[in-house]
Design an enzyme around this catalytic site. Structure first.
Site, PDB file in Angstrom:
ATOM      1  NE  ARG A 124      12.739  30.704 -43.075  1.00  0.00           N
ATOM      2  CZ  ARG A 124      11.431  30.543 -43.040  1.00  0.00           C
ATOM      3  NH1 ARG A 124      10.714  31.082 -42.049  1.00  0.00           N
ATOM      4  NH2 ARG A 124      10.813  29.845 -43.956  1.00  0.00           N
TER       5      ARG A 124
ATOM      6  CE1 TYR B  84      34.428  45.185 -44.006  1.00  0.00           C
ATOM      7  CE2 TYR B  84      32.049  44.995 -43.805  1.00  0.00           C
ATOM      8  CZ  TYR B  84      33.237  44.614 -44.391  1.00  0.00           C
ATOM      9  OH  TYR B  84      33.237  43.658 -45.366  1.00  0.00           O
TER      10      TYR B  84
ATOM     11  CG  ASP C 188      31.289  46.487 -36.036  1.00  0.00           C
ATOM     12  OD1 ASP C 188      31.873  45.613 -35.362  1.00  0.00           O
ATOM     13  OD2 ASP C 188      31.331  46.521 -37.286  1.00  0.00           O
TER      14      ASP C 188
ATOM     15  CE  LYS D 113      35.754  40.052 -40.340  1.00  0.00           C
ATOM     16  NZ  LYS D 113      35.933  39.652 -41.695  1.00  0.00           N
TER      17      LYS D 113
HETATM   18  N1  PLP Z   1      32.422  44.814 -39.031  1.00  0.00           N
HETATM   19  C1  PLP Z   1      33.764  44.832 -39.121  1.00  0.00           C
HETATM   20  C2  PLP Z   1      34.536  45.758 -38.214  1.00  0.00           C
HETATM   21  C3  PLP Z   1      34.419  44.024 -40.051  1.00  0.00           C
HETATM   22  O1  PLP Z   1      35.757  44.059 -40.149  1.00  0.00           O
HETATM   23  C4  PLP Z   1      33.638  43.192 -40.902  1.00  0.00           C
HETATM   24  C5  PLP Z   1      34.277  42.326 -41.921  1.00  0.00           C
HETATM   25  O2  PLP Z   1      35.437  42.494 -42.273  1.00  0.00           O
HETATM   26  C6  PLP Z   1      32.253  43.195 -40.773  1.00  0.00           C
HETATM   27  C7  PLP Z   1      31.680  44.012 -39.820  1.00  0.00           C
HETATM   28  C8  PLP Z   1      31.390  42.328 -41.650  1.00  0.00           C
HETATM   29  O3  PLP Z   1      31.440  41.015 -41.201  1.00  0.00           O
HETATM   30  P1  PLP Z   1      31.190  39.728 -42.147  1.00  0.00           P
HETATM   31  O4  PLP Z   1      32.350  39.646 -43.079  1.00  0.00           O
HETATM   32  O5  PLP Z   1      31.126  38.607 -41.163  1.00  0.00           O
HETATM   33  O6  PLP Z   1      29.914  39.947 -42.861  1.00  0.00           O
END
Ligand code: PLP
Length: 385
Positions: free
Chosen positions: A56, A108, A180, A205
């Site tokens: 896990r 986001y 982030d 990404k």
């Molecule tokens: N943070 C940002 C800036 C994003 O653009 C995204 C997804 O588009 C996320 C977090 C979330 O990531 P995930 O799609 O891998 O869950």
């Protein structure tokens, strides 16, 4: 005497070579994938390897990508998650009911919607600060604040937060700063070096870079932080971790991170400069343009470029934006970002009912195609609008 010390200083070199690891039994230059979900004990009932009981959070395939991610961010520990969302949610879940948290007004949208709901059900006091106001965090923090969340540049308007300043404001009241940094990538910005406590990425990404893995990561400077222990324990118990194959693909993708991101960012800058004064556009949003409100901060805290994300706002409103997107031939109409292929989306459509994005905006994730093809595609799409 050797002319240079026999050590490697650049993260770039370390990452390309997967931290210079080879598999000891065979000399294989790429690590194996361990699909095993469980790990054996000897006749004495002792584990054959103490680090591994059950997959896990203990699969050996996780270790190399986690070490590479810690190296990329200059951190001392990293944890893989099954998605960027799972990584971000883990930080908020480590808060206790009654804690005060500060989040930006632009972030986001998936995490924004989730945290608004979670704060309500979990009993967190949620306060929102304006990313456009450089003093907003300092004004908003209180002695009850436990966590300040930042995203820089913000998706999809690419506003920039002064991370060193945000860290100082958070630390002055005993709070943590989590960033982030998905859009900046570790190529352009290292929030931990600027004072942040935690950095989060959607590894889906640019870190993976090929639009074929869903994963997330948290990296920490000080693994002895209580919040880090809580996050690691919760991850082990809840199992929000990618499978070994995804973890392996991620370490493979990261080996080309620097060449991919540098090329894509260079193309994004070229596109932003080319279209900045186009008569069909009301604005080109890109932190690399000196006209961008966050440019001075970005120039200070980002290096080797400003990232591969930019947006156009159309003078002709939503109608013009939708007409332009329909005419594009090289950009693929799809959500997400950070892949080798260039993508475009009408963000208000993608986000749906809760969207706060202006409907005249198209968001571009610039890939690594020949830049001229991208510029020509955009030129053709917006001509005469
Ligand atoms: N943070 C940002 C800036 C994003 O653009 C995204 C997804 O588009 C996320 C977090 C979330 O990531 P995930 O799609 O891998 O869950």
């Amino acid at each position: 005497m050797a002319k240079h010390p026999n050590t490697v200083n650049a993260a770039e070199t370390d990452i390309v070579q997967g931290l210079h690891t080879t598999e000891p039994q065979t000399g294989a230059v790429m690590p194996p994938i361990y699909p095993a979900t469980t790990f054996a004990r000897g006749p004495d009932n002792a584990l054959i390897n103490d680090a591994h009981i059950y997959t896990r959070d203990q699969n050996p395939t996780y270790r190399l990508p986690e070490s590479m991610l810690a190296r990329l961010e200059n951190g001392n520990d990293a944890l893989l998650f099954s998605s960027g969302m799972a990584a971000g949610c883990a930080v908020f879940r480590a808060m206790k009911p009654g804690d005060e948290i500060l989040v930006p007004d632009q972030m986001y949208y998936g995490l924004r919607d989730w945290v608004r709901h979670f704060a309500e059900t979990w009993g967190l006091s949620l306060r929102v600060y304006s990313v456009a106001d450089p003093n907003a965090i300092r004004r908003a923090v209180t002695s009850d604040t436990q966590l300040v969340w930042a995203e820089s540049p913000t998706n999809p308007t690419w506003e920039v937060t002064d991370i060193a300043d945000a860290a100082a404001a958070a630390h002055d009241v005993g709070a943590l700063l989590a960033v982030d940094s998905t859009v900046a990538t570790p190529v352009h910005c290292r929030p931990l070096d600027l004072g942040a406590d935690l950095v989060m990425h959607s590894a889906t990404k640019a870190l993976n870079g090929h639009s074929d893995v869903l994963a997330g990561v948290l990296v920490v400077k000080d693994p002895s932080l209580a919040v880090w222990q809580t996050i690691a324990k919760e991850r082990g118990e809840s199992g929000a971790i990618p499978g070994p194959f995804e973890a392996w693909l991620l370490q493979r993708g990261m080996r080309t991170l620097f060449v991919r991101v540098m090329r894509a960012s260079q193309s994004a800058l070229t596109i932003a400069q080319h279209f900045e004064n186009h008569p069909a556009l009301a604005a080109v949003l890109y932190p690399g343009l000196p006209s961008s409100p966050g440019h001075d901060i970005a120039a200070r805290q980002m290096r080797d470029g400003y990232g591969a994300m930019l947006s156009f706002r159309f003078r002709g409103g939503e109608q013009a934006a939708l007409e332009a997107i329909s005419r594009l031939r090289v950009f693929t109409r799809a959500t997400s970002l950070g892949g080798v292929e260039s993508l475009v989306e009408h963000r208000a459509t993608a986000e749906g009912a809760s969207s706060e994005v202006p409907p005249d905006l198209l968001r571009f994730s610039v890939g690594i195609e020949r830049c001229e093809d991208l510029v020509n595609d955009l030129d053709n799409a917006i001509a005469g609008l």
